[in-house]
Enzyme design. Structure first.
Site, PDB file in Angstrom:
ATOM      1  N   LYS A  78      21.131  -7.232  89.241  1.00  7.24           N
ATOM      2  CA  LYS A  78      21.497  -8.601  89.634  1.00  7.24           C
ATOM      3  C   LYS A  78      21.969  -8.610  91.081  1.00  7.24           C
ATOM      4  O   LYS A  78      22.721  -7.713  91.501  1.00  7.24           O
ATOM      5  CB  LYS A  78      22.617  -9.099  88.700  1.00  7.24           C
ATOM      6  CG  LYS A  78      22.996 -10.562  88.885  1.00  7.24           C
ATOM      7  CD  LYS A  78      24.040 -10.984  87.854  1.00  7.24           C
ATOM      8  CE  LYS A  78      24.355 -12.464  87.910  1.00  7.24           C
ATOM      9  NZ  LYS A  78      25.348 -12.868  86.869  1.00  7.24           N
ATOM     10  N   SER A 153      23.977 -16.962  84.165  1.00 10.24           N
ATOM     11  CA  SER A 153      23.489 -16.818  85.515  1.00 10.24           C
ATOM     12  C   SER A 153      22.590 -15.600  85.733  1.00 10.24           C
ATOM     13  O   SER A 153      21.857 -15.570  86.722  1.00 10.24           O
ATOM     14  CB  SER A 153      24.673 -16.736  86.490  1.00 10.24           C
ATOM     15  OG  SER A 153      25.443 -15.584  86.241  1.00 10.24           O
ATOM     16  N   SER A 177      27.150 -15.101  81.041  1.00  6.22           N
ATOM     17  CA  SER A 177      25.951 -14.887  81.865  1.00  6.22           C
ATOM     18  C   SER A 177      25.110 -13.661  81.552  1.00  6.22           C
ATOM     19  O   SER A 177      24.019 -13.534  82.102  1.00  6.22           O
ATOM     20  CB  SER A 177      26.339 -14.849  83.338  1.00  6.22           C
ATOM     21  OG  SER A 177      26.508 -16.166  83.778  1.00  6.22           O
TER      22      SER A 177
HETATM   23  N1  GLN Z   1      27.736 -20.651  82.852  1.00  5.91           N
HETATM   24  C1  GLN Z   1      29.091 -20.269  83.153  1.00  5.91           C
HETATM   25  C2  GLN Z   1      29.475 -20.796  84.507  1.00  5.91           C
HETATM   26  O1  GLN Z   1      28.684 -21.446  85.108  1.00  5.91           O
HETATM   27  C3  GLN Z   1      29.233 -18.776  83.095  1.00  5.91           C
HETATM   28  C4  GLN Z   1      28.618 -18.092  84.241  1.00  5.91           C
HETATM   29  C5  GLN Z   1      28.808 -16.617  84.232  1.00  5.91           C
HETATM   30  O2  GLN Z   1      29.085 -16.019  83.180  1.00  5.91           O
HETATM   31  N2  GLN Z   1      28.709 -16.024  85.399  1.00  5.91           N
HETATM   32  O3  GLN Z   1      30.561 -20.571  84.981  1.00  5.91           O
END
Ligand code: GLN
Length: 484
Positions: A78, A153, A177
């Site tokens: 990532k 994400s 995410s």
């Molecule tokens: N979807 C959640 C957010 O937008 C979690 C994102 C994540 O785990 N990085 O904060």
């Protein structure tokens, strides 16, 4: 043999027996990325030269009989892990040209074990999102249906793993995410206990929640990767100084007598029928393996989303204050004075969702509102953690859906941030409580889209999650299905 979808164990065996070289394996994936990724957009940066050089070094090590289970294994990372000398963007215009002068602990450990980094994967900007649509580099397409998102994400890591563009990938999970995109792409995703894996060199979003983990096509592969990633790191003061068990040998632990809690709040209205069916079938499978399923209650579940959307933006607003246009990152052209340089650099460098979080976070931390929002959220966070703690006096594991529905269409939730935030309703509490969570493929819906089931464990009990997941994958084949 289809090299694109083989397991880490099989790949390592081919490499060790010299029936395949690391360079050949790496070339295979680089070619696949070249032909398939223009459609998927899973990678932001492909490092062909670096990957081939690492593969050559791996071949040398293999020839000398000094291989680890990761030597010569091509991975995707990532794009928020700092990789020395290799651009790291966090999918933001702010860091579009950022080349880190140092290496994250996770990538340093994987490289030291001999892994080959193919490139850096697409993601939501600064990991803020659930669909990969907030990326400055454009959305990622779900390999199961190109009109749909792979989740986020860590959407690029999930799509690359599902489509066989790498043998496995690394993601991060602040509120879901790793697990949510794993569920939406039919892959296996593990978020370890907070502190199990070092955060050093991970670009910070919400420091008390962020955690790195493996995204793979099987639980056994996740165990191999976690082995290399986990462990104390003096460079991260929140990293836990506890021994790392042998995850691979723990995989065969029997499910007989295992008590699995089923929290009622996770099966309420709003859960798609296809997901409910898949998860209930998974429960049946665990019963047939000798586990006992008990219903229980986690009464504070409903507060997950509001609590998270105070704490995570508060931490983000503070973490993102460093992007001021001076030390690194985007700087606007021809500012009249310092104030204008700050304002314009940040306005130009950040996308809409990141700005929304910075504003939210600054508001809840401001004097006068701090007590009403931030301090209150911290108290609720404690209640949520207490719920889990009391559940774990009765059961060894919890089983829930990973997401309320299967993969949604690109654009479908863009106009309504709250709808998007609800995608993580079953995963966020696990981060707030700092617990480990594992998402496993457990079925398909009527559109042939994958369904995920989540297992939640006690702190530092990744081995129990992996054993349960592995037992499940020994008697099911959902994780072996591939997008056409
Ligand atoms: N979807 C959640 C957010 O937008 C979690 C994102 C994540 O785990 N990085 O904060």
């Amino acid at each position: 043999m289809d090299l694109s979808h083989i397991s880490l164990t099989d790949a390592a065996e081919l490499l060790r027996s010299r029936s395949l070289s690391a360079v050949e394996l790496t070339r295979h994936f680089l070619n696949r990325i070249e032909t398939t990724d223009p459609t998927l957009n899973a990678f932001i940066t492909v490092d062909a030269a670096g990957a081939l050089a690492a593969a050559e070094a791996a071949d040398l090590r293999l020839a000398q009989g000094q291989a680890t289970p990761l030597t010569g294994i091509p991975l995707a990372i990532k794009d928020l892990f700092c990789t020395q000398g290799l651009r790291t963007t966090c999918a933001s215009k702010m860091l579009q040209h950022f080349v880190p002068p140092y290496e994250s602990t996770v990538t340093r450990r994987l490289k030291a074990a001999g892994a080959v980094v193919l490139g850096k994967t697409n993601m939501d900007e600064f990991a803020m999102g659930s669909s990969n649509e907030t990326s400055f580099f454009g959305p990622v397409r779900n390999p199961w249906d190109h009109d749909r998102t792979p989740g986020g994400s860590s959407g690029g890591s999930a799509a690359a793993t599902a489509a066989g563009l790498c043998l496995a990938a690394i993601g991060t999970d602040t509120g879901g995410s790793i697990r949510q995109p794993a569920a939406l792409t039919g892959t296996t995703g593990l978020k370890p206990t907070y502190g199990r894996v070092s955060r050093y060199g991970m670009i910070a979003f919400a420091s008390s929640l962020d955690q790195a983990g493996p995204m793979t096509r099987s639980v056994a592969d996740a165990a191999t990767l976690l082995q290399a990633m986990a462990g104390h790191d003096p460079l991260d003061s929140t990293s836990i100084d506890a021994p790392v068990p042998d995850y691979q040998s723990g995989l065969t632990t029997s499910m007989r007598g295992m008590r699995i809690g089923i929290p009622a709040e996770y099966f309420a209205d709003g859960l798609a029928d296809s997901v409910r069916r898949g998860v209930e079938q998974a429960m049946e499978t665990f019963r047939s393996l000798g586990a006992q399923c008990l219903s229980l209650s986690l009464p504070s579940t409903a507060y997950a989303i509001p609590t998270y959307y105070i704490i995570a933006p508060a931490e983000a607003s503070s973490n993102l204050a460093r992007y001021d246009g001076i030390r690194f990152g985007h700087r606007c052209a021809d500012p009249q004075d310092l104030q204008e340089m700050y304002a314009r650099s940040r306005s130009e460098g950040f996308g809409a969702e990141v700005k929304r979080r910075i504003m939210l976070g600054t508001y809840v931390l401001s004097s006068g509102y701090y007590d009403a929002y931030y301090r209150k959220a911290q108290k609720v966070r404690r209640l949520i953690a207490d719920d889990f703690q009391s559940a774990f006096t009765q059961v060894d594991l919890l089983l829930t859906p990973t997401t309320p529905e299967t993969a949604f269409r690109i654009g479908e939730k863009n106009s309504d941030p709250v709808q998007m935030y609800l995608s993580d309703i079953f995963t966020i509490n696990v981060n707030l409580a700092g617990l480990p969570g594992l998402s496993l493929p457990c079925g398909f819906d009527e559109n042939n889209l994958p369904v995920g089931v989540q297992l939640i464990g006690r702190p530092l009990q990744e081995a129990t999650l992996l054993a349960a997941g592995h037992a499940f994958q020994q008697v099911t084949d959902w994780h072996l299905r591939r997008p056409s």
